[in-house]
Design a protein around this motif. Structure first.
Motif, PDB file in Angstrom:
ATOM      1  N   ILE A 190       0.934  -1.226  -0.130  1.00  0.00           N
ATOM      2  CA  ILE A 190      -0.025  -0.012   0.009  1.00  0.00           C
ATOM      3  C   ILE A 190       0.843   1.227  -0.085  1.00  0.00           C
ATOM      4  O   ILE A 190       1.814   1.356   0.766  1.00  0.00           O
ATOM      5  CB  ILE A 190      -0.913   0.159   1.042  1.00  0.00           C
ATOM      6  CG1 ILE A 190      -1.671  -1.122   1.363  1.00  0.00           C
ATOM      7  CG2 ILE A 190      -1.903   1.253   1.338  1.00  0.00           C
ATOM      8  CD1 ILE A 190      -2.298  -1.263   2.838  1.00  0.00           C
ATOM      9  N   LYS A 191       0.580   2.272  -0.713  1.00  0.00           N
ATOM     10  CA  LYS A 191       1.327   3.333  -0.935  1.00  0.00           C
ATOM     11  C   LYS A 191       0.293   4.734  -0.626  1.00  0.00           C
ATOM     12  O   LYS A 191      -0.978   4.515  -1.263  1.00  0.00           O
ATOM     13  CB  LYS A 191       2.121   3.503  -1.986  1.00  0.00           C
ATOM     14  CG  LYS A 191       3.193   2.590  -2.367  1.00  0.00           C
ATOM     15  CD  LYS A 191       3.988   2.809  -3.710  1.00  0.00           C
ATOM     16  CE  LYS A 191       4.955   1.668  -3.834  1.00  0.00           C
ATOM     17  NZ  LYS A 191       5.835   1.832  -5.142  1.00  0.00           N
ATOM     18  N   SER A 192       0.706   5.643  -0.198  1.00  0.00           N
ATOM     19  CA  SER A 192      -0.205   6.791  -0.017  1.00  0.00           C
ATOM     20  C   SER A 192       0.711   8.161  -0.025  1.00  0.00           C
ATOM     21  O   SER A 192       1.926   8.284  -0.336  1.00  0.00           O
ATOM     22  CB  SER A 192      -0.617   6.759   1.365  1.00  0.00           C
ATOM     23  OG  SER A 192      -1.374   7.929   2.002  1.00  0.00           O
ATOM     24  N   GLY A 193      -0.028   9.152  -0.230  1.00  0.00           N
ATOM     25  CA  GLY A 193       0.652  10.639  -0.402  1.00  0.00           C
ATOM     26  C   GLY A 193      -0.393  11.509   0.164  1.00  0.00           C
ATOM     27  O   GLY A 193      -1.651  11.357   0.379  1.00  0.00           O
ATOM     28  N   VAL A 194       0.369  12.698   0.562  1.00  0.00           N
ATOM     29  CA  VAL A 194      -0.390  14.050   1.003  1.00  0.00           C
ATOM     30  C   VAL A 194      -0.036  15.173   0.331  1.00  0.00           C
ATOM     31  O   VAL A 194       1.160  15.468   0.403  1.00  0.00           O
ATOM     32  CB  VAL A 194      -0.449  14.019   2.754  1.00  0.00           C
ATOM     33  CG1 VAL A 194      -1.149  15.251   3.098  1.00  0.00           C
ATOM     34  CG2 VAL A 194      -0.685  12.836   3.281  1.00  0.00           C
ATOM     35  N   SER A 195      -1.006  15.696  -0.484  1.00  0.00           N
ATOM     36  CA  SER A 195      -0.465  16.910  -0.879  1.00  0.00           C
ATOM     37  C   SER A 195      -0.913  18.145  -0.363  1.00  0.00           C
ATOM     38  O   SER A 195      -2.070  18.039   0.229  1.00  0.00           O
ATOM     39  CB  SER A 195      -1.090  17.123  -2.254  1.00  0.00           C
ATOM     40  OG  SER A 195      -0.220  16.379  -3.194  1.00  0.00           O
ATOM     41  N   GLY A 196      -0.377  19.417   0.116  1.00  0.00           N
ATOM     42  CA  GLY A 196      -0.653  20.382   0.644  1.00  0.00           C
ATOM     43  C   GLY A 196      -1.573  21.296  -0.053  1.00  0.00           C
ATOM     44  O   GLY A 196      -2.284  22.289   0.536  1.00  0.00           O
ATOM     45  N   CYS A 197      -1.937  21.087  -1.163  1.00  0.00           N
ATOM     46  CA  CYS A 197      -2.787  21.804  -1.904  1.00  0.00           C
ATOM     47  C   CYS A 197      -3.045  21.348  -3.388  1.00  0.00           C
ATOM     48  O   CYS A 197      -2.480  20.314  -3.500  1.00  0.00           O
ATOM     49  CB  CYS A 197      -2.249  23.314  -2.319  1.00  0.00           C
ATOM     50  SG  CYS A 197      -1.239  23.478  -3.613  1.00  0.00           S
ATOM     51  N   ALA A 198      -3.962  21.686  -4.111  1.00  0.00           N
ATOM     52  CA  ALA A 198      -4.572  20.895  -5.198  1.00  0.00           C
ATOM     53  C   ALA A 198      -3.517  21.027  -6.287  1.00  0.00           C
ATOM     54  O   ALA A 198      -3.611  20.302  -7.268  1.00  0.00           O
ATOM     55  CB  ALA A 198      -5.771  21.825  -5.720  1.00  0.00           C
ATOM     56  N   ARG A 199      -2.396  21.728  -6.181  1.00  0.00           N
ATOM     57  CA  ARG A 199      -1.276  21.573  -7.033  1.00  0.00           C
ATOM     58  C   ARG A 199      -0.758  20.154  -7.401  1.00  0.00           C
ATOM     59  O   ARG A 199      -0.045  19.779  -8.368  1.00  0.00           O
ATOM     60  CB  ARG A 199      -0.195  22.486  -6.982  1.00  0.00           C
ATOM     61  CG  ARG A 199      -0.715  24.054  -7.377  1.00  0.00           C
ATOM     62  CD  ARG A 199       0.515  25.052  -6.802  1.00  0.00           C
ATOM     63  NE  ARG A 199      -0.220  26.420  -7.290  1.00  0.00           N
ATOM     64  CZ  ARG A 199      -0.839  26.996  -6.566  1.00  0.00           C
ATOM     65  NH1 ARG A 199      -1.450  26.172  -5.622  1.00  0.00           N
ATOM     66  NH2 ARG A 199      -1.435  28.120  -7.001  1.00  0.00           N
ATOM     67  N   GLU A 200      -0.902  19.301  -6.206  1.00  0.00           N
ATOM     68  CA  GLU A 200      -0.687  17.902  -6.124  1.00  0.00           C
ATOM     69  C   GLU A 200       0.608  17.432  -6.120  1.00  0.00           C
ATOM     70  O   GLU A 200       0.949  16.648  -7.096  1.00  0.00           O
ATOM     71  CB  GLU A 200      -1.706  17.264  -7.225  1.00  0.00           C
ATOM     72  CG  GLU A 200      -2.567  16.465  -6.662  1.00  0.00           C
ATOM     73  CD  GLU A 200      -2.502  15.219  -6.053  1.00  0.00           C
ATOM     74  OE1 GLU A 200      -1.509  15.382  -5.200  1.00  0.00           O
ATOM     75  OE2 GLU A 200      -2.634  14.282  -6.690  1.00  0.00           O
ATOM     76  N   CYS A 201       1.671  18.231  -5.641  1.00  0.00           N
ATOM     77  CA  CYS A 201       3.099  17.727  -5.600  1.00  0.00           C
ATOM     78  C   CYS A 201       3.460  16.628  -5.342  1.00  0.00           C
ATOM     79  O   CYS A 201       4.445  16.139  -5.646  1.00  0.00           O
ATOM     80  CB  CYS A 201       3.978  18.905  -5.170  1.00  0.00           C
ATOM     81  SG  CYS A 201       3.897  20.480  -5.787  1.00  0.00           S
ATOM     82  N   ALA A 202       2.828  15.905  -4.291  1.00  0.00           N
ATOM     83  CA  ALA A 202       2.820  14.566  -3.856  1.00  0.00           C
ATOM     84  C   ALA A 202       2.413  13.557  -4.622  1.00  0.00           C
ATOM     85  O   ALA A 202       2.671  12.343  -4.398  1.00  0.00           O
ATOM     86  CB  ALA A 202       2.535  14.415  -2.329  1.00  0.00           C
ATOM     87  N   GLU A 203       1.702  13.773  -5.605  1.00  0.00           N
ATOM     88  CA  GLU A 203       1.161  13.002  -6.718  1.00  0.00           C
ATOM     89  C   GLU A 203       0.040  11.894  -5.728  1.00  0.00           C
ATOM     90  O   GLU A 203       0.182  10.783  -6.029  1.00  0.00           O
ATOM     91  CB  GLU A 203       1.971  12.146  -7.394  1.00  0.00           C
ATOM     92  CG  GLU A 203       2.626  13.042  -8.458  1.00  0.00           C
ATOM     93  CD  GLU A 203       4.139  12.606  -8.842  1.00  0.00           C
ATOM     94  OE1 GLU A 203       4.826  12.221  -8.046  1.00  0.00           O
ATOM     95  OE2 GLU A 203       4.310  13.128  -9.780  1.00  0.00           O
ATOM     96  N   ALA A 204      -0.727  12.663  -4.909  1.00  0.00           N
ATOM     97  CA  ALA A 204      -1.651  11.539  -4.161  1.00  0.00           C
ATOM     98  C   ALA A 204      -2.502  10.927  -4.699  1.00  0.00           C
ATOM     99  O   ALA A 204      -3.081   9.845  -4.127  1.00  0.00           O
ATOM    100  CB  ALA A 204      -2.144  12.525  -2.848  1.00  0.00           C
ATOM    101  N   ARG A 205      -2.940  11.387  -5.812  1.00  0.00           N
ATOM    102  CA  ARG A 205      -3.990  10.860  -6.483  1.00  0.00           C
ATOM    103  C   ARG A 205      -3.556   9.521  -7.352  1.00  0.00           C
ATOM    104  O   ARG A 205      -4.212   8.790  -8.020  1.00  0.00           O
ATOM    105  CB  ARG A 205      -4.697  11.609  -7.479  1.00  0.00           C
ATOM    106  CG  ARG A 205      -5.705  12.645  -6.699  1.00  0.00           C
ATOM    107  CD  ARG A 205      -6.756  13.229  -7.568  1.00  0.00           C
ATOM    108  NE  ARG A 205      -7.523  12.448  -8.047  1.00  0.00           N
ATOM    109  CZ  ARG A 205      -8.538  12.567  -9.028  1.00  0.00           C
ATOM    110  NH1 ARG A 205      -8.435  13.793  -9.718  1.00  0.00           N
ATOM    111  NH2 ARG A 205      -9.335  11.748  -9.512  1.00  0.00           N
ATOM    112  N   SER A 206      -2.345   9.181  -7.368  1.00  0.00           N
ATOM    113  CA  SER A 206      -1.795   7.972  -7.964  1.00  0.00           C
ATOM    114  C   SER A 206      -1.629   6.887  -6.813  1.00  0.00           C
ATOM    115  O   SER A 206      -0.918   5.992  -7.160  1.00  0.00           O
ATOM    116  CB  SER A 206      -0.604   8.150  -8.869  1.00  0.00           C
ATOM    117  OG  SER A 206       0.485   8.674  -7.902  1.00  0.00           O
ATOM    118  N   LYS A 207      -2.038   7.314  -5.571  1.00  0.00           N
ATOM    119  CA  LYS A 207      -1.807   6.051  -4.500  1.00  0.00           C
ATOM    120  C   LYS A 207      -3.013   5.279  -4.282  1.00  0.00           C
ATOM    121  O   LYS A 207      -4.222   5.854  -4.562  1.00  0.00           O
ATOM    122  CB  LYS A 207      -1.161   7.010  -3.346  1.00  0.00           C
ATOM    123  CG  LYS A 207      -0.015   7.986  -3.735  1.00  0.00           C
ATOM    124  CD  LYS A 207       1.331   7.111  -3.802  1.00  0.00           C
ATOM    125  CE  LYS A 207       2.318   8.198  -4.132  1.00  0.00           C
ATOM    126  NZ  LYS A 207       3.350   7.889  -5.053  1.00  0.00           N
TER     127      LYS A 207
END
Lengths: 834, 118
Positions: free
Chosen positions: A666-683
């Protein structure tokens, strides 16, 4: 080579290009597509899901990448010279053609009322329209002003109800104004319309039928819609969805005949009187009638593709499927075939249950032997089996077919000619053929027949068909256990059995294998059964879990200390660097914001970890089917744009779920704003900060078939967020198949994301407190696995190279230097072909 | 007992108890002056098997680290690299009839495990 020009890049134009490229294997046609919108073709049927969080990218149709296809976006055709056979575009292009296909679709009909052009008035047709509506709704909601924000929807048909639902999701209170005496007048009869209205109103949507809008005015920054009964409705937004008109201007100007109510007249081959010009989709008037649904348009596209390649395909209005299904605000509506009983002598059978809130009607032939059509409101679960039966003999008494507790029709009741997927015109016969040809699961059937790839309502029927054709989608874990992983989880949790030998003696056969043993090991770990290497559990682990490191191609292992959220001190970096240098390891910074140390031999692992544990590091679980990393951007601490502390949350989440074993990593990500620098939506689960809280996305990644995660909860506070993630992860761990990622787990679930949301957000199964308690137990029971090994001489004894020469390095392992670091010498492969 | 007829050299490896039940261990031996790696397995029924440690599909000396079990009643070890199964009795790869690993005779003397080498 012949030139084909397709005017229009909507769903039907796109389908035509696809069909041409599929069939024209000899490459006889070069295709030029003109699109008025600047976006690539997208799924307009799913337009409303745009407000649910789907992106334009999600809705984009698969690109037809082919050197024979040219696509000009944002360049509409403006003139057609039929004598010279040339199309002229807005940008001045002149495109000669041997064949021209008009696929311009339709434009929204806006009744000619005064004020219809005022700011705040919209139509509901394109993604750009939706962007404008969303922006207006957002302005209205954020305006500092007392009272409810409201909207008026002009038109109570399918699209009007969808628009109303979208407006409600955007925070406005919508009122629907329909000129006919009932909602959805084209599809639903009076009885169904009455129930539909009641169900819709109980969902906080106001409906006014039998009245029209006579004008729109402005008053202190808001809009006022005047109705024909004298009532005035004030609104922040007005959306017109009062029907559509064929976009036939180009054809009219070129002198092509059009139908009485518009639309380019075509024959059963979809050809206009000009043999070089064809029309398909909503702009086409097939023998005088237009069709506002995608399925007939797809069928027309297939006919034209066939004809252009020398075929003889035709289509008649009688063959067109006008079925529709709508699920809005939790209300099911479906209509199919001759829903309004227009066939001479047709009989109607109605079961109306106002208490249960369901209405069902079947229209049958005058001899009561053939099904002609029907309407379902409140419960459309029988739609999938009833619709394909249109035109076929009734398999049972019609009352029993729609009565509650009556006959349950299966796919076996359907004839081979029945269309299972009406969007793509796939019959039961074609599906059976595909199954016989080796398509043995739903994804395979989708790939080779296209069935189930548009609206998806027939997917349950695809599963039934597979079962009927004898394709046992076996749930058995392996030859030793006849049950699925989820069932095995229940057995272990319920019986209290905690050893593999007892489990296989009571519930399995044989001695186990590399499939069931790690699965049981994972289940035992999820149930908090002590260190993964304690007692009999040690023998169940695959090599990674057995040595708490990742096996690499040359038999060495990689070592990955946990770096929660990617945040690390200079001292930590120095320790990792020193360890790597002292043990001669290759180092690489990974995509998961950690540092991997490669090339460690088994007997080196304890010494390496002694150094790391002493420096405060713990196992990163890179070896297990377990939580790996929670990636983060820098968040509000440093970033000018950050809206929340993404690093703090990522660290908290990674520490909360560290060591959590699961069916897949399982992988996860947290982005601090909608610019999505952590690519959280691919987790597998991703979190994106909003102004007021967190949005939670689930089911991303997907492995071989990449997927974006989908929104499951928005603007929640941190506590709610963590509770939801607890529930999501535990539910996944308990019910997923072995090696099933979260994406395919959700896809395989009956009801998909909606069901998952019901279970973990609304607690529809009443199991959420159990799930939370299980996660609490995991969090409390966590202990670093490597520390556990270093403190236990018996476990340490396993980390030797050879049982008779514990410290002798494996002589087959050697390294060379590449770019300044050691890499494995590629091993010879004795006895195996290259 | 035909194995003993051939000219075998029995090399003592370790105490039998040193092997975890249902798990493998590697031993470094020598035959004809060359190093030989042997994967030793002690199964739940008490039997001990020895096969070559090198996985023919990857070339890595790792078969001793695979999971043991059975396939259709045949005791096997699954390679930890690409998961092919090898019979612990014959060394035959069950997923590819063209591939096998060597098998070595074993015996226990006074609690010591011995492997027979040519």
């Amino acid at each position: 080579m012949k030139e084909l020009v397709v005017v229009g890049n909507g769903m039907v134009g796109h389908r035509l290009v696809q069909a041409m490229r599929d069939r024209d294997t000899a490459g006889t046609w070069r295709i030029t597509v003109l699109g008025e919108e600047t976006r690539p073709a997208y799924d307009r049927v799913a337009l409303s899901s745009y407000v649910d969080g789907k992106t334009a990218e999600d809705l984009t149709l698969p690109e037809v990448a082919d050197p024979l296809v040219r696509l000009h976006l944002g360049d509409a055709a403006v003139a057609l010279d039929r004598d010279a056979r040339v199309v002229r575009t807005a940008s001045g292009r002149e495109l000669p053609y041997d064949a021209l296909v008009l696929a311009t679709g339709s434009v929204p009909f806006v009744p000619p009322v005064p004020g219809r052009d005022l700011p705040g008035c919209f139509v509901y047709r394109t993604l750009d329209d939706l962007d404008a509506i969303m922006a207006a709704a957002e302005r209205a909601v954020s305006a500092a002003r007392p009272g409810r924000r409201s909207a008026v929807v002009v038109g109570g048909g399918l699209l009007g109800l969808e628009a109303a639902r979208a407006l409600r999701l955007l925070g406005l209170s919508p009122q629907v104004v329909e000129i006919a005496p009932r909602l959805m007048p084209v599809q639903v009869d009076e009885g169904g319309g009455a129930l539909l209205r009641r169900l819709v109103e109980s969902e906080d949507l106001q409906v006014r039928c039998g009245v029209s809008v006579t004008g729109i005015g402005e008053d202190r920054g808001r809009l006022i819609a005047s109705l024909s009964d004298g009532i005035e409705l004030d609104a922040d937004v007005v959306v017109f969805s009062a029907g559509i008109r064929p976009a036939d201007g180009l054809a009219r100007a070129a002198g092509l005949p059009v139908g009485e109510r518009g639309g380019v007249l075509v024959n059963t081959a979809c050809r206009t009187p000009d043999p070089h010009v064809w029309a398909v989709g909503e702009v086409a008037a097939l023998e005088g009638r237009t069709y506002g649904l995608v399925a007939p348009g797809y069928a027309m596209a297939e006919v034209v593709a066939d004809r252009l390649l020398g075929g003889e395909a035709t289509m008649t209005p009688a063959e067109l499927d006008m079925s529709t299904q709508l699920k809005m605000l939790g209300v099911d509506v479906a209509s199919f075939g001759d829903a309004l009983g227009r066939t001479p002598g047709a009989l109607e059978v109605v079961v109306n249950d106002p208490v249960a809130g369901t209405y069902a009607k079947l229209v049958v032939s005058d001899d009561a032997k053939t099904l002609l059509g029907g309407v379902l409101v409140g419960d459309a679960s029988k739609y999938a089996t009833l619709r394909p039966l249109v035109g076929s003999p009734l398999p049972a008494d019609p009352v029993a077919m729609i009565a509650p507790g009556g006959v349950e029709l299966g796919a076996d009741a359907l004839p081979d000619s029945a269309q299972i997927c009406s969007c793509n015109a796939v019959t039961k016969g074609a599906l059976r053929e595909a199954i016989c040809g080796g398509a043995h699961d739903v994804p395979a059937l989708k790939a080779c027949t296209r069935a189930g790839t548009s609206c998806g309502s027939c997917v349950p029927l695809l599963k039934t068909l597979l079962a009927q054709e004898g394709v046992e989608v076996s749930k058995a874990l392996c030859e030793h256990f006849a049950v699925s992983r989820a069932e095995l989880f229940e057995i272990i949790a319920g019986t209290g059995i905690r050893t593999f030998s007892e489990l296989i003696a009571q519930h399995g056969t044989g001695r186990g294998c590399d499939i069931c043993k790690p699965a049981v090991a994972s289940i035992l770990a999820s149930l908090g059964s002590g260190h993964v290497l304690s007692a009999e559990q040690a023998a169940l682990q695959d090599t990674n879990d057995h040595f708490l490191a990742n096996l690499q191609r040359n038999g060495t292992y990689s070592v990955v200390p946990r770096i929660p959220g990617g945040e690390i001190t200079p001292e930590g970096l120095i320790v990792i660097g020193e360890v790597a240098r002292d043990f001669g390891l290759y180092t690489k910074i990974t995509g998961g914001q950690r540092i991997d140390l490669f090339g460690a031999r088994v007997e080196q692992l304890p010494a390496i970890w002694r150094r790391l544990v002493d420096a405060g590091f713990e196992s990163g679980h890179a070896y297990g089917k377990a939580l790996r990393t929670v990636k983060s951007c820098v968040g509000t601490t440093w970033c000018r744009y950050g809206q929340q502390d993404s690093v703090g949350l990522a660290v908290a989440l990674e520490l909360r779920y560290r060591g959590l074993r699961a069916p897949h990593k399982i992988k996860s990500g947290v982005s601090g704003c909608a610019r999505e620098c952590a690519e959280a939506r691919s987790k597998d689960f991703g979190v994106i900060a909003t102004e007021t809280g967190w949005n939670l996305y689930v089911g991303g990644n997907g492995g071989f078939t990449p997927r974006h995660a989908e929104l499951i909860a928005s603007d929640v506070d941190t506590d709610t967020l963590i509770t939801l993630i607890d529930r999501f992860l535990m539910f996944y761990i308990r019910t997923a198949d072995r090696l099933q990622r979260t994406a395919s787990w959700i896809e395989a679930m009956d009801g998909g994301l909606d069901h998952l949301r019901a279970v973990i957000v609304d607690d529809s199964l009443g199991i959420c407190s159990d799930l939370e308690a299980a996660m609490e137990k995991h969090v409390e029971g966590y202990a670093d696995e490597w520390r556990g090994v270093l403190e236990d001489p018996e476990k340490l004894e396993r980390f030797v190279s050879f049982v008779n020469a514990p410290e002798t390095p494996d002589p087959t392992i050697s390294f060379v230097t590449e770019r300044g670091q050691p890499v494995p010498v590629t091993l010879g492969l004795p006895g195996v072909r290259a | 007992m035909t194995a003993e007829m051939i000219d075998l050299r029995w090399e003592t490896v370790c105490l039998v108890d040193r092997l975890l039940p249902e798990r493998g261990a590697a031993a470094l031996l020598a035959a004809g002056g060359e190093p030989v790696q042997v994967a030793l397995f002690r199964l739940a029924d008490g039997t001990i098997h020895a096969v070559g440690n090198v996985d023919p599909f990857s070339g890595a000396a790792v078969l001793s680290r695979g999971i043991v079990g059975d396939r259709g009643g045949v005791p096997i070890v699954a390679s930890p690299v690409f998961k092919q199964a090898f019979s612990l009795v014959t060394g035959q790869c069950l997923d590819d009839p063209a591939v096998q690993v060597p098998v070595y005779p074993v015996r226990v003397a006074d609690g010591w495990l011995q492997v027979g080498l040519p």
